[in-house]
Scaffold this motif. Structure first.
Motif, PDB file in Angstrom:
ATOM      1  N   LEU A  63       0.831  -1.206   0.000  1.00 25.00           N
ATOM      2  CA  LEU A  63       0.000   0.000   0.000  1.00 25.00           C
ATOM      3  C   LEU A  63       0.870   1.262   0.000  1.00 25.00           C
ATOM      4  N   ILE A  64       1.856   1.323   0.886  1.00 21.35           N
ATOM      5  CA  ILE A  64       2.729   2.500   0.954  1.00 21.35           C
ATOM      6  C   ILE A  64       3.511   2.654  -0.355  1.00 21.35           C
ATOM      7  N   ALA A  65       4.028   1.536  -0.874  1.00 23.48           N
ATOM      8  CA  ALA A  65       4.806   1.606  -2.110  1.00 23.48           C
ATOM      9  C   ALA A  65       3.939   2.045  -3.284  1.00 23.48           C
ATOM     10  N   ALA A  66       2.697   1.582  -3.344  1.00 22.26           N
ATOM     11  CA  ALA A  66       1.809   1.985  -4.441  1.00 22.26           C
ATOM     12  C   ALA A  66       1.496   3.476  -4.369  1.00 22.26           C
ATOM     13  N   LEU A  67       1.302   4.005  -3.169  1.00 22.81           N
ATOM     14  CA  LEU A  67       1.064   5.447  -3.022  1.00 22.81           C
ATOM     15  C   LEU A  67       2.278   6.245  -3.471  1.00 22.81           C
ATOM     16  N   LEU A  68       3.464   5.834  -3.033  1.00 22.10           N
ATOM     17  CA  LEU A  68       4.683   6.539  -3.421  1.00 22.10           C
ATOM     18  C   LEU A  68       4.942   6.416  -4.921  1.00 22.10           C
ATOM     19  N   ALA A  69       4.722   5.229  -5.473  1.00 20.60           N
ATOM     20  CA  ALA A  69       4.942   5.031  -6.903  1.00 20.60           C
ATOM     21  C   ALA A  69       3.960   5.854  -7.733  1.00 20.60           C
ATOM     22  N   SER A  70       2.722   5.986  -7.250  1.00 20.07           N
ATOM     23  CA  SER A  70       1.736   6.788  -7.984  1.00 20.07           C
ATOM     24  C   SER A  70       2.144   8.250  -8.021  1.00 20.07           C
ATOM     25  N   ALA A  71       2.587   8.782  -6.882  1.00 22.89           N
ATOM     26  CA  ALA A  71       3.009  10.182  -6.841  1.00 22.89           C
ATOM     27  C   ALA A  71       4.260  10.409  -7.693  1.00 22.89           C
ATOM     28  N   ALA A 129      11.993  -1.467  -2.623  1.00 25.93           N
ATOM     29  CA  ALA A 129      11.979  -2.470  -3.689  1.00 25.93           C
ATOM     30  C   ALA A 129      10.636  -2.497  -4.409  1.00 25.93           C
ATOM     31  N   LEU A 130       9.550  -2.365  -3.679  1.00 25.87           N
ATOM     32  CA  LEU A 130       8.223  -2.381  -4.298  1.00 25.87           C
ATOM     33  C   LEU A 130       7.956  -1.107  -5.089  1.00 25.87           C
ATOM     34  N   VAL A 131       8.493   0.022  -4.636  1.00 25.63           N
ATOM     35  CA  VAL A 131       8.382   1.251  -5.430  1.00 25.63           C
ATOM     36  C   VAL A 131       9.133   1.094  -6.746  1.00 25.63           C
ATOM     37  N   PHE A 132      10.288   0.454  -6.693  1.00 22.63           N
ATOM     38  CA  PHE A 132      11.094   0.243  -7.891  1.00 22.63           C
ATOM     39  C   PHE A 132      10.325  -0.557  -8.947  1.00 22.63           C
ATOM     40  N   ILE A 133       9.640  -1.614  -8.527  1.00 17.86           N
ATOM     41  CA  ILE A 133       8.942  -2.446  -9.516  1.00 17.86           C
ATOM     42  C   ILE A 133       7.540  -1.907  -9.837  1.00 17.86           C
ATOM     43  N   GLY A 134       7.011  -1.002  -9.012  1.00 15.34           N
ATOM     44  CA  GLY A 134       5.679  -0.459  -9.267  1.00 15.34           C
ATOM     45  C   GLY A 134       5.668   0.846 -10.025  1.00 15.34           C
ATOM     46  N   LEU A 135       6.811   1.540 -10.073  1.00 20.52           N
ATOM     47  CA  LEU A 135       6.868   2.841 -10.735  1.00 20.52           C
ATOM     48  C   LEU A 135       6.480   2.792 -12.212  1.00 20.52           C
ATOM     49  N   PRO A 136       6.925   1.806 -13.002  1.00 18.59           N
ATOM     50  CA  PRO A 136       6.529   1.802 -14.421  1.00 18.59           C
ATOM     51  C   PRO A 136       5.015   1.754 -14.631  1.00 18.59           C
ATOM     52  N   PHE A 137       4.282   1.049 -13.769  1.00 16.35           N
ATOM     53  CA  PHE A 137       2.829   0.999 -13.918  1.00 16.35           C
ATOM     54  C   PHE A 137       2.222   2.389 -13.757  1.00 16.35           C
TER      55      PHE A 137
END
Length: 287
Positions: free
Chosen positions: A75-83, A153-161
Motif C-alpha cells: 500500500l505504501i509503495a503503491a502510493l509513493l509510486a503513484s506520486a 523495492a516495491l516502489v522500484f517495480i511499481g513505478l513503471p505501472f
C-alpha cells in the motif's frame, strides 16, 4: 484501394485470421491452459480447506505478521509510486530536454530487469557496507533488512505501472485547458486541482491498483533486501515457499488464495474505474 475494399460485402473481406468462432476458441483455449486452469485448481484446493481450515491457517501469528507486512508495504509503495510516477510522466510529456528519451526508456527498466538482479542491486546499495547504507545506517536510517527496504523495492517495480498509465492521458490532454484556465485568472494550484487532477484521477487510480497488485505478489526483488526475519521482515510470498518446503500444503494454499483474491479485486477495480468516471462525466454533462 481502400474505397474498393469498403464497397465489398462483409462476407468477402479477407481477414488475416480465421473466423470469429475459430479465433475465439483458440484464444480461450490458450487462456484456459495458461491462466484459468492453474487459478481454478488453486481456488478448488482453497475451497476444499473449508472456512475453519482456511481461518486456522491464516490466523497463525507468523502468517498474520507476514500478511500485515505485505499489505502495508504494498500500500505504501503503491502510493509513493503513484506520486512519483505522475511527476515522471509530467516531466517526460511536458518538457523537452537532453536525455528525455533515455529517461523515458529507463522507466521500463524494472520490466526488463530480472527481479533477483534488482534485489541484489538494491541490497548492495542500501546494506551496511553499501554505497548509501554506510552513510545512512550510522545516522539511524536502516533500510536494508528492514521494512523500509521492502517498500523501496516495491516502489522500484511499481513505478513503471504508474508512469505508463498517466503518460498517455497527459499526452491526450494537451495544454488548451490549462491555457484557458490561466486566461480566466486561475492560479497554478487551482488549475492543477480543478483542471488537471480530475482528468488524471482515473489513470492515477489505475496505476495505483496495478502497483499494489504487483507489490502483493512480488518475490525476487524483495527477499534479498528484506532479510526474511520471521515476524519482522518476512513477506507473504516467501512464507508460501517456506510452507511448501515444510510440506504444509494447506497453509501455502490458504495464503496464496488470499493474495489471489486481493489481486483479483484490484483487477476488478481497474476495470470498473473508467466506466465509473465515464458515467459521472455523462451525469455532469446532463446537468
Amino acid at each position: 484501394m481502400s474505397a474498393a475494399l469498403l464497397s465489398l460485402p462483409a462476407s468477402r473481406w479477407r481477414r488475416p485470421l480465421p473466423g470469429f468462432g475459430i479465433s475465439l476458441g483458440l484464444g480461450l483455449a490458450w487462456l484456459s491452459v495458461i491462466v484459468l486452469l492453474p487459478l481454478a485448481a488453486l481456488a478448488i484446493r482453497a475451497a476444499g480447506l473449508g472456512v475453519d481450515g482456511w481461518l486456522r491457517a491464516i490466523q497463525d501469528p507468523r502468517v498474520m505478521a507476514s500478511l500485515k507486512l505485505s499489505f502495508s508495504a504494498a500500500l505504501i509503495a503503491a502510493l509513493l509510486a503513484s506520486a512519483a510516477g505522475a511527476l515522471v510522466a509530467w516531466v517526460v510529456v511536458r518538457y523537452r530536454f537532453p536525455g528525455r528519451r533515455l529517461l523515458d526508456a529507463l522507466v521500463d527498466l524494472p520490466f526488463a530487469l530480472p527481479t533477483a538482479v534488482a534485489g541484489i542491486a538494491l541490497t548492495a546499495i542500501y546494506s551496511a557496507n553499501g554505497w548509501m547504507g554506510r552513510w545512512l545506517e550510522p545516522a539511524g536510517f536502516k533500510i536494508a533488512y528492514a521494512p523500509t527496504g521492502i517498500v523501496i523495492a516495491l516502489v522500484f517495480i511499481g513505478l513503471p505501472f504508474a508512469v505508463r498509465t498517466v503518460q498517455p492521458v497527459l499526452e491526450a490532454l494537451g495544454r488548451e485547458q490549462e491555457e484557458a484556465a490561466a486566461s480566466l485568472g486561475a492560479s497554478r494550484f487551482t488549475t492543477l486541482r480543478r483542471v488537471i487532477l480530475p482528468e488524471l484521477l482515473p489513470a492515477l487510480l489505475t496505476g495505483f491498483s496495478l502497483a499494489f497488485a504487483r507489490g502483493l505478489g512480488e518475490y525476487g526483488s524483495v527477499i534479498f533486501i528484506a532479510g526474511n526475519l520471521p515476524y519482522k521482515t518476512e513477506i507473504a510470498p516467501l512464507l508460501i515457499t517456506i510452507r511448501l518446503e515444510e510440506y504444509d500444503y494447506n497453509g501455502a494454499i490458504a495464503i496464496a488464495a488470499l493474495l489471489l483474491a486481493a489481486s483479483f479485486l484490484c483487477l476488478l477495480a481497474i476495470n470498473a474505474i473508467p466506466s465509473l468516471f465515464a458515467h459521472e462525466r455523462r451525469g455532469r454533462r446532463r446537468e
